[in-house]
Design an enzyme around this catalytic site. Structure first.
Site, PDB file in Angstrom:
ATOM      1  N   ASP A 139       0.830  -1.203   0.000  1.00 11.70           N
ATOM      2  CA  ASP A 139       0.000   0.000   0.000  1.00 11.70           C
ATOM      3  C   ASP A 139       0.869   1.259   0.000  1.00 11.70           C
ATOM      4  O   ASP A 139       1.945   1.290   0.591  1.00 11.70           O
ATOM      5  CB  ASP A 139      -0.897   0.007   1.238  1.00 11.70           C
ATOM      6  CG  ASP A 139      -1.726   1.259   1.327  1.00 11.70           C
ATOM      7  OD1 ASP A 139      -2.635   1.409   0.495  1.00 11.70           O
ATOM      8  OD2 ASP A 139      -1.444   2.109   2.196  1.00 11.70           O
ATOM      9  N   GLU A 195       0.794  -0.643  -5.187  1.00 10.29           N
ATOM     10  CA  GLU A 195      -0.262   0.354  -5.328  1.00 10.29           C
ATOM     11  C   GLU A 195       0.457   1.689  -5.537  1.00 10.29           C
ATOM     12  O   GLU A 195       0.937   2.296  -4.590  1.00 10.29           O
ATOM     13  CB  GLU A 195      -1.154   0.377  -4.082  1.00 10.29           C
ATOM     14  CG  GLU A 195      -2.404   1.206  -4.252  1.00 10.29           C
ATOM     15  CD  GLU A 195      -2.547   2.325  -3.232  1.00 10.29           C
ATOM     16  OE1 GLU A 195      -3.594   2.980  -3.236  1.00 10.29           O
ATOM     17  OE2 GLU A 195      -1.615   2.573  -2.451  1.00 10.29           O
TER      18      GLU A 195
END
EC number: 2.4.1.18
Length: 671
Positions: A327, A381
């Site tokens: 992330d 991401e």
């Protein structure tokens, strides 16, 4: 150094060769430094076997790295939460503290913390390597918990190899996967949701919010205990049972891992574990993330690299996760976290604003993960588009297997918000879905959890809006609903059909889940009404959600049955903006889309390989909520044209109803 292939393959990167080769050499140098004593990253990344609490043949041993501490004592229900000398740790060098205890000193299930002293202060702290952290229901206080079951967990599936050809990901959140208003559990997910995913045909689940986080509403992004699976969902063994069950069904389990920042909490988190501000994080103005109200790791410290790299290995080894979706990678790559930056040219990636320490960490994390499990899956991401992110390290990249194609959901939102249906142009759609670096695989998606949060809207809600509340019954001929269902199917199929790596769907979106996600908070009266999934909607035969789910199943099955579908060339056959028609070919399949809202075409022709074609999927099928205007039983034969005879192409003529898509399979040459 020989020229890296990433530069050879992309001449536009030549002016930045020094920067690319420099970051490559940085990773090589740092790896040599880290593994000098152990010989490999795999051997180096064993911090969790040394630090934290461990039961040994002779008793217990507990260690913590806390260089700024002047004293550390274990406190817990075994000491009535008081400080006793017999539970005091001793410094053993290099900032490490240790205590050894007899077997009877601690018992499985007991609660504990550290009481840490430093110059000018003291405070209770949860150990950095705690593997079990629980919250008291009354006081809401978090504590570490002694977790040492008598019987070790026995895995049914010892070795699992993910199916990534193609990779079809079902993104999910354990706590909000249940129907009831409340927090779901690992066991509920295993028993109730996993069978749905199996039936839907996805071959991977990507689980969010696994690492312990104090505030449920953070969606798991404000992590406090990096080695502890969230206890609000159940026990570590129950998480292992879920992963084991997924593997039994052939489903890979990807963990959403947060190494881009950490929660600011000091008692629960790493904020000031030893009283200092710069133990794990920067001690200057880079310490706090300007947008996320969180703390930024100092990736230049070897102890921080030891902590984070060991964390990657821990989840792979201890829980058998098959990989990670990292992330917030954009935030890690740049000193300014990528905030307010356009990234309009290659120069923006090599202007000196790159955090070389973070890039080195990500590179080594990918090397380590694939050293531990060469079949592991890593996904970044990342929204800036930095070249080489999903290129192998040996080629000069950072080494992720995939990057999230974050521009695609943004594109669909922009289209839905700003364009009239008659202004949807096939040339634009095709370019957006296929515009990517040839040397990097991506995960394409229409929407993830990001698009479902309060403040945003899911695709289905943008299409139908509040008409969903009143007109989703079968037989209710509502124009807004008919349009929404038709376009929902088309948007998903064209996104899936153009993948070059994998495809992702967030749970519930496959059937057009109508509600946004809103976790319990003060602003909604701490309600769980929107922090759940209404599975009954898709189960009720009188509602139209099942039609969307059936179409999703059909398109997933279609690409699943073709080995290496994602690697097949995408060959555009036709795009005409005036007609809003798009056709392209992958292998033996031809995908045809008529985006026109009102125009249907009879005998619409475009050039395709000469031969016979049969319809294998039609969005207009009544079982998918269509009108049944496409006769799927008809075999289509190309019409010969001498002008294109040398190319072995002829005119394929089809009936294309408005707002429909269909897939045809090439059978054989009809000559």
């Amino acid at each position: 150094m020989a020229t890296l292939s990433i530069i050879k393959n992309d001449p536009w990167l030549e002016p930045y060769a020094d920067a690319i080769e420099g970051r490559h050499q940085d990773a090589i140098n740092k790896e040599k430094e880290l593994i000098a004593a152990d010989g490999s990253l795999k051997a180096f990344a064993n911090a969790y076997n040394y630090f934290g609490l461990h039961r040994t043949p002779t008793g217990w041993v507990f260690r913590e790295w806390a260089p700024n501490a002047t004293g550390i004592t274990l406190i817990g229900d075994f000491s009535k939460w008081k400080e006793y000398v017999k539970y005091a740790l001793k410094p053993i060098g290099n900032g490490v503290w240790e205590i050894k205890l007899k077997p009877e000193a601690l018992h499985h299930g007991q609660l504990y913390k550290m009481l840490v002293h430093w110059e000018g202060g003291m405070g209770e702290r949860i150990p950095a390597y705690a593997t079990r952290v629980v919250q008291d229901e009354q006081s809401k206080i978090f504590s570490a918990q002694v977790w040492a079951p008598e019987k070790p967990f026995k895995w049914k599936v010892r070795r699992f190899v993910p199916d990534t050809r193609p990779l079809l990901i079902y993104e999910c959140h354990i706590g909000m996967a249940q129907e009831r208003e409340g927090v779901g559990t690992y066991t509920e997910f295993k028993d109730k949701v996993l069978p749905r995913i199996v039936a839907d045909g996805y071959n991977a689940i990507q689980i969010m919010a696994i690492q312990e986080h104090p505030y449920y509403g953070s969606f798991g992004y404000h992590v406090s205990s990096f080695y502890a699976p969230s206890s609000r969902f159940g026990t570590p063994e129950e998480l292992k049972e879920l992963i084991d069950a997924a593997h039994e069904h052939g489903i890979a389990v990807i963990m959403d891992i947060v190494h881009s920042h950490a929660v600011k909490n000091e008692v629960e988190g790493l904020g000031r574990l030893d009283g200092s501000y710069n133990q794990y994080f920067y001690g200057d103005d880079r310490r706090e993330h300007p947008a996320w109200d969180s703390l930024c790791f100092d990736y230049g410290k070897n102890q921080v690299l030891h902590f984070l790299l060991s964390n990657c290995k821990y989840w792979l080894d201890e829980f058998h996760f098959d990989g990670f979706r990292f992330d917030g990678v954009t935030s890690m790559l740049y000193y300014n976290h990528g905030l307010g930056q356009a990234f309009g040219s290659y120069g923006d990636y090599y202007n000196g604003g790159q955090d070389t320490n973070a890039i080195t960490y990500l590179t080594l994390a990918n090397k380590l993960i694939h050293e531990v499990n060469r079949k592991a899956i890593t996904i970044a991401e990342e929204m800036s588009g930095m070249p080489g992110l999903a290129t192998p390290f040996k080629a000069g990249g950072i080494g992720f297997d995939y990057r999230m194609a974050m521009g695609i959901p943004d594109y669909w939102i922009k289209m839905l918000k700003e364009k009239k249906d008659e202004d949807w142009h096939p040339t634009s759609i095709f370019w957006e879905l296929t515009n990517r670096r040839a040397d990097e695989k991506t995960i394409s998606y229409v929407e993830s959890h990001d698009q479902a949060l309060v403040g945003d809207k899911t695709v289905i809600f943008r299409l139908i809006d509040d008409q969903m509340y009143w007109h989703m019954m079968k037989g209710d001929d509502n124009a807004a609903v008919n349009r929404g269902i038709a376009m929902h199917k088309m948007i998903r199929l064209v996104t899936l059909a153009t993948i070059n790596g994998g495809y992702l769907n967030f749970m519930g979106n496959e059937f057009g889940h109508p509600e946004w996600i809103d976790f319990p908070r003060e602003g909604n009266g701490w309600s769980y009404k929107y922090a759940r999934r209404q599975w009954d909607l898709v189960d009720r035969e009188e509602l139209r959600y099942g039609e969307l789910n059936a179409f999703d199943n059909a398109m997933i099955e279609l690409v699943s049955d073709i080995y290496d579908f994602q690697a097949l060339p995408v060959e555009k056959l036709w795009d005409k903006d005036d007609d809003q028609v798009l056709a392209f070919k992958r292998g033996d399949l031809v995908f045809v889309f008529n985006w026109a809202p009102f125009k249907s075409y009879t005998d619409y022709g475009f050039l395709a390989p000469e031969g016979e074609y049969e319809v294998v999927l039609s969005s207009d099928n009544k079982k998918f909520g269509g009108f049944g205007n496409i006769d799927e039983g008809i075999r289509h034969f190309t019409q010969h044209d001498e002008l294109y005879a040398d190319d072995h192409k002829g005119w394929l003529k089809l009936y294309l109803p408005a707002r429909t898509c269909q897939v045809l399979r090439y059978r054989h040459n009809n000559k």
